[in-house]
Write an enzyme that holds these catalytic residues in place. Structure first.
Site, PDB file in Angstrom:
ATOM      1  N   ALA A   9      12.303   6.019  40.377  1.00 26.08           N
ATOM      2  CA  ALA A   9      13.038   4.789  40.716  1.00 26.08           C
ATOM      3  C   ALA A   9      12.733   4.250  42.112  1.00 26.08           C
ATOM      4  O   ALA A   9      13.011   3.090  42.392  1.00 26.08           O
ATOM      5  CB  ALA A   9      14.542   5.041  40.585  1.00 26.08           C
ATOM      6  N   GLY A  11       9.748   3.970  43.428  1.00 24.04           N
ATOM      7  CA  GLY A  11       8.359   3.514  43.515  1.00 24.04           C
ATOM      8  C   GLY A  11       8.216   2.002  43.422  1.00 24.04           C
ATOM      9  O   GLY A  11       9.201   1.262  43.346  1.00 24.04           O
ATOM     10  N   GLY A  12       6.940   1.584  43.423  1.00 26.84           N
ATOM     11  CA  GLY A  12       6.628   0.156  43.379  1.00 26.84           C
ATOM     12  C   GLY A  12       7.173  -0.526  42.131  1.00 26.84           C
ATOM     13  O   GLY A  12       7.618  -1.672  42.197  1.00 26.84           O
ATOM     14  N   ARG A  86      -3.325   3.470  40.232  1.00 25.45           N
ATOM     15  CA  ARG A  86      -4.773   3.422  40.503  1.00 25.45           C
ATOM     16  C   ARG A  86      -5.090   2.803  41.856  1.00 25.45           C
ATOM     17  O   ARG A  86      -4.311   2.024  42.397  1.00 25.45           O
ATOM     18  CB  ARG A  86      -5.458   2.549  39.450  1.00 25.45           C
ATOM     19  N   ASN A  99      -0.709  12.726  36.628  1.00 28.03           N
ATOM     20  CA  ASN A  99       0.438  12.159  35.906  1.00 28.03           C
ATOM     21  C   ASN A  99       0.826  12.937  34.646  1.00 28.03           C
ATOM     22  O   ASN A  99       1.995  12.941  34.260  1.00 28.03           O
ATOM     23  CB  ASN A  99       0.176  10.686  35.573  1.00 28.03           C
ATOM     24  N   ASP A 155       0.690  -6.197  28.722  1.00 35.74           N
ATOM     25  CA  ASP A 155      -0.484  -6.808  28.080  1.00 35.74           C
ATOM     26  C   ASP A 155      -0.100  -8.082  27.322  1.00 35.74           C
ATOM     27  O   ASP A 155      -0.865  -9.050  27.295  1.00 35.74           O
ATOM     28  CB  ASP A 155      -1.150  -5.802  27.130  1.00 35.74           C
ATOM     29  N   ARG A 158       0.670 -10.776  29.961  1.00 36.44           N
ATOM     30  CA  ARG A 158      -0.593 -11.329  30.489  1.00 36.44           C
ATOM     31  C   ARG A 158      -1.260 -12.236  29.455  1.00 36.44           C
ATOM     32  O   ARG A 158      -1.749 -13.321  29.795  1.00 36.44           O
ATOM     33  CB  ARG A 158      -1.557 -10.186  30.837  1.00 36.44           C
ATOM     34  N   HIS A 184      -3.296   0.973  25.861  1.00 36.17           N
ATOM     35  CA  HIS A 184      -3.107   0.302  27.151  1.00 36.17           C
ATOM     36  C   HIS A 184      -4.143   0.760  28.163  1.00 36.17           C
ATOM     37  O   HIS A 184      -3.836   1.452  29.123  1.00 36.17           O
ATOM     38  CB  HIS A 184      -1.683   0.533  27.685  1.00 36.17           C
TER      39      HIS A 184
HETATM   40  P1  NAD Z   1       4.303   4.269  43.007  1.00 41.37           P
HETATM   41  O1  NAD Z   1       3.480   5.308  43.643  1.00 41.37           O
HETATM   42  O2  NAD Z   1       4.673   3.065  43.802  1.00 41.37           O
HETATM   43  O3  NAD Z   1       5.659   4.898  42.481  1.00 41.37           O
HETATM   44  C1  NAD Z   1       5.688   6.056  41.714  1.00 41.37           C
HETATM   45  C2  NAD Z   1       6.957   6.788  42.035  1.00 41.37           C
HETATM   46  O4  NAD Z   1       6.981   7.969  41.231  1.00 41.37           O
HETATM   47  C3  NAD Z   1       7.065   7.238  43.509  1.00 41.37           C
HETATM   48  O5  NAD Z   1       8.274   6.799  44.073  1.00 41.37           O
HETATM   49  C4  NAD Z   1       7.007   8.751  43.420  1.00 41.37           C
HETATM   50  O6  NAD Z   1       7.779   9.410  44.401  1.00 41.37           O
HETATM   51  C5  NAD Z   1       7.564   8.974  42.033  1.00 41.37           C
HETATM   52  N1  NAD Z   1       7.286  10.298  41.497  1.00 41.37           N
HETATM   53  C6  NAD Z   1       6.176  11.061  41.635  1.00 41.37           C
HETATM   54  N2  NAD Z   1       6.357  12.247  41.022  1.00 41.37           N
HETATM   55  C7  NAD Z   1       7.589  12.221  40.484  1.00 41.37           C
HETATM   56  C8  NAD Z   1       8.350  13.141  39.731  1.00 41.37           C
HETATM   57  N3  NAD Z   1       7.872  14.330  39.398  1.00 41.37           N
HETATM   58  N4  NAD Z   1       9.581  12.779  39.354  1.00 41.37           N
HETATM   59  C9  NAD Z   1      10.085  11.573  39.674  1.00 41.37           C
HETATM   60  N5  NAD Z   1       9.420  10.659  40.392  1.00 41.37           N
HETATM   61  C10 NAD Z   1       8.182  10.986  40.783  1.00 41.37           C
HETATM   62  O7  NAD Z   1       3.551   3.825  41.672  1.00 41.37           O
HETATM   63  P2  NAD Z   1       3.870   2.551  40.734  1.00 41.37           P
HETATM   64  O8  NAD Z   1       3.044   1.425  41.185  1.00 41.37           O
HETATM   65  O9  NAD Z   1       5.320   2.404  40.596  1.00 41.37           O
HETATM   66  O10 NAD Z   1       3.226   3.063  39.344  1.00 41.37           O
HETATM   67  C11 NAD Z   1       3.793   4.128  38.648  1.00 41.37           C
HETATM   68  C12 NAD Z   1       3.009   4.425  37.385  1.00 41.37           C
HETATM   69  O11 NAD Z   1       3.080   3.319  36.473  1.00 41.37           O
HETATM   70  C13 NAD Z   1       1.521   4.653  37.613  1.00 41.37           C
HETATM   71  O12 NAD Z   1       1.079   5.727  36.827  1.00 41.37           O
HETATM   72  C14 NAD Z   1       0.876   3.359  37.133  1.00 41.37           C
HETATM   73  O13 NAD Z   1      -0.450   3.542  36.728  1.00 41.37           O
HETATM   74  C15 NAD Z   1       1.781   3.033  35.983  1.00 41.37           C
HETATM   75  N6  NAD Z   1       1.729   1.641  35.528  1.00 41.37           N
HETATM   76  C16 NAD Z   1       1.792   1.408  34.196  1.00 41.37           C
HETATM   77  C17 NAD Z   1       1.774   0.126  33.707  1.00 41.37           C
HETATM   78  C18 NAD Z   1       1.877  -0.137  32.231  1.00 41.37           C
HETATM   79  O14 NAD Z   1       1.590  -1.263  31.808  1.00 41.37           O
HETATM   80  N7  NAD Z   1       2.289   0.804  31.420  1.00 41.37           N
HETATM   81  C19 NAD Z   1       1.693  -0.958  34.586  1.00 41.37           C
HETATM   82  C20 NAD Z   1       1.630  -0.695  35.966  1.00 41.37           C
HETATM   83  C21 NAD Z   1       1.642   0.622  36.418  1.00 41.37           C
HETATM   84  C1  LMR Z   2      -1.698  -2.444  34.484  1.00 43.22           C
HETATM   85  O1  LMR Z   2      -2.135  -2.775  33.394  1.00 43.22           O
HETATM   86  O2  LMR Z   2      -1.508  -3.266  35.407  1.00 43.22           O
HETATM   87  C2  LMR Z   2      -1.316  -1.025  34.723  1.00 43.22           C
HETATM   88  O3  LMR Z   2      -1.704  -0.209  33.671  1.00 43.22           O
HETATM   89  C3  LMR Z   2      -1.749  -0.499  36.051  1.00 43.22           C
HETATM   90  C4  LMR Z   2      -3.231  -0.336  36.175  1.00 43.22           C
HETATM   91  O4  LMR Z   2      -3.661   0.769  36.528  1.00 43.22           O
HETATM   92  O5  LMR Z   2      -3.960  -1.287  35.966  1.00 43.22           O
END
Ligand code: NAD
Ligand code: LMR
Length: 337
Positions: A9, A11-12, A86, A99, A155, A158, A184
């Site tokens: 929660a 994170g970004g 990434r 992950n 997706d 977008r 994805h």
């Molecule tokens: P981020 O680094 O900003 O945030 C991730 C958070 O996860 C951090 O706050 C971190 O402390 C926390 N974390 C790490 N290990 C943990 C654990 N064991 N338990 C609980 N929290 C933990 O990254 P983000 O930009 O928020 O992205 C998170 C994930 O979502 C990435 O794997 C990214 O690739 C993925 N993502 C997926 C999609 C999609 O379409 N499905 C889109 C964007 C990003």
């Molecule tokens: C996305 O589609 O934006 C996410 O899966 C994050 C990424 O790694 O591109």
């Protein structure tokens, strides 16, 4: 009374997603878990005068499992954006080594503390992390395939935006709801623009522009990764997309009918109507398809889109299936270790 837990929660994605959830009137309790910074995020959100309560859960050490347990106890819906994002030059599969373990341990926590929850997986690589969660739940004897969703909604978001940008005078992004199927990541993402109201707009494009449009959806994530230049991947659009799926599930649980969202679901079971037929068509255990949502979760998968897809889209589906098979297998193999 609906409790929603966000794992990752702070994170970004986690922060803006939690903000959107905080203002959803269907949610009575928002439970935030992260391994860093979560008390601050929780304190901040807790001042918003929406009617839900907010709690934060931070483990005191690597071994501390009580914070996760208290975050999850009684949760009806769990969203997982935990894990590393990434950087330029990386594929989503490059995130697997870190992950996969994070998602597996969180899934074990869910199996123990919130076995009946709907679970939405955002953490990449989704094509592999969802099978990991499924296997973990099977091992724990609590698996309900109707309640597990890989979040591919970004997706669709977008695909809607990108086609509308090509016709700014005639269309708005909200005119579209493109079925995006497969998985994805890169070529596993297949937007079916030939179907529905986008079909006539697709037809007006040159072959080269059609390819560019499809490629932009398939590699839309890279656009954001490159623009952020080392500071991560999509977070705000992802929070919006993750919220859209969570909101749709909450509406369906609350009795709204006819809600359909594309999501990456388990086809290897008969609990979901149409899963058997879909599996016969794609030959894979997991696939993203339009899913009809009901009170129990994924009620039905609309596999007819695969049959109605154009010849070009069917070719893209063949490429997608080949890559997706490897991603799924990797997740299953990891969880069996
Ligand atoms: P981020 O680094 O900003 O945030 C991730 C958070 O996860 C951090 O706050 C971190 O402390 C926390 N974390 C790490 N290990 C943990 C654990 N064991 N338990 C609980 N929290 C933990 O990254 P983000 O930009 O928020 O992205 C998170 C994930 O979502 C990435 O794997 C990214 O690739 C993925 N993502 C997926 C999609 C999609 O379409 N499905 C889109 C964007 C990003
Ligand atoms: C996305 O589609 O934006 C996410 O899966 C994050 C990424 O790694 O591109």
């Amino acid at each position: 009374m609906v409790k929603v837990a966000v794992l990752g929660a702070a994170g970004g994605i986690g922060q803006p997603l939690s903000l959107l959830l905080k203002i959803n009137p269907k949610i009575s309790e928002l439970s935030l878990f992260d391994v860093v910074n979560v008390p601050g995020v929780g304190a901040d959100l807790s001042h918003i005068n929406s009617d839900s309560t907010t709690s934060s859960h931070l483990p005191s050490s690597r071994e501390d499992k009580t914070a996760l347990a208290s975050a999850l106890k009684g949760a009806d819906l769990v969203v997982i954006p935990a894990g590393v994002p990434r950087k330029p030059g990386m594929t989503r599969d490059d995130l697997f080594n870190i992950n996969a373990g994070i998602v597996k341990s969180l899934a074990e926590g869910i199996a123990e503390n919130a076995p009946n929850a709907f679970v939405l997986i955002i953490s990449n690589p989704v094509n592999s992390t969802v099978p990991i969660v499924a296997e973990t739940f099977k091992k724990a004897g609590i698996y309900d395939p109707k309640k597990l969703f890989g979040v591919t909604t970004l997706d669709i978001v977008r695909a809607n935006t990108f086609i509308s940008q090509l016709y700014p005078k005639e269309t708005k992004p909200s005119d579209f709801n493109i079925a995006v199927v497969g998985g994805h990541s890169g070529e596993t993402i297949v937007p079916l623009y030939s179907l529905g109201n986008s079909g006539s707009y697709l037809e007006k494009l040159s072959e080269e522009d059609k390819k560019k449009l499809i490629n932009r959806v398939q590699f839309g994530g890279d656009e954001v990764v490159q623009a952020k230049n080392g500071a991560g991947s999509a977070t705000l659009s992802m929070a919006y997309a993750g919220y859209r799926l969570a909101e749709s599930i909450l509406k369906a649980v609350d009795g709204s009918s006819g809600i359909t969202e594309c999501a990456f679901v388990d086809l290897d079971n008969t609990a979901i109507k149409g899963a058997k037929e879909a599996k016969e068509l794609v030959g894979l255990g997991f696939f993203s398809l339009p899913v009809v949502l009901g009170p129990g979760g994924a009620e039905e998968v609309k596999y007819d889109v695969l049959e109605k897809a154009s010849a070009e889209e069917k070719k893209l589906l063949e490429v997608a299936k080949e890559q997706l098979a490897k991603n799924i297998e990797k997740g299953v193999a990891f969880s069996k270790q």
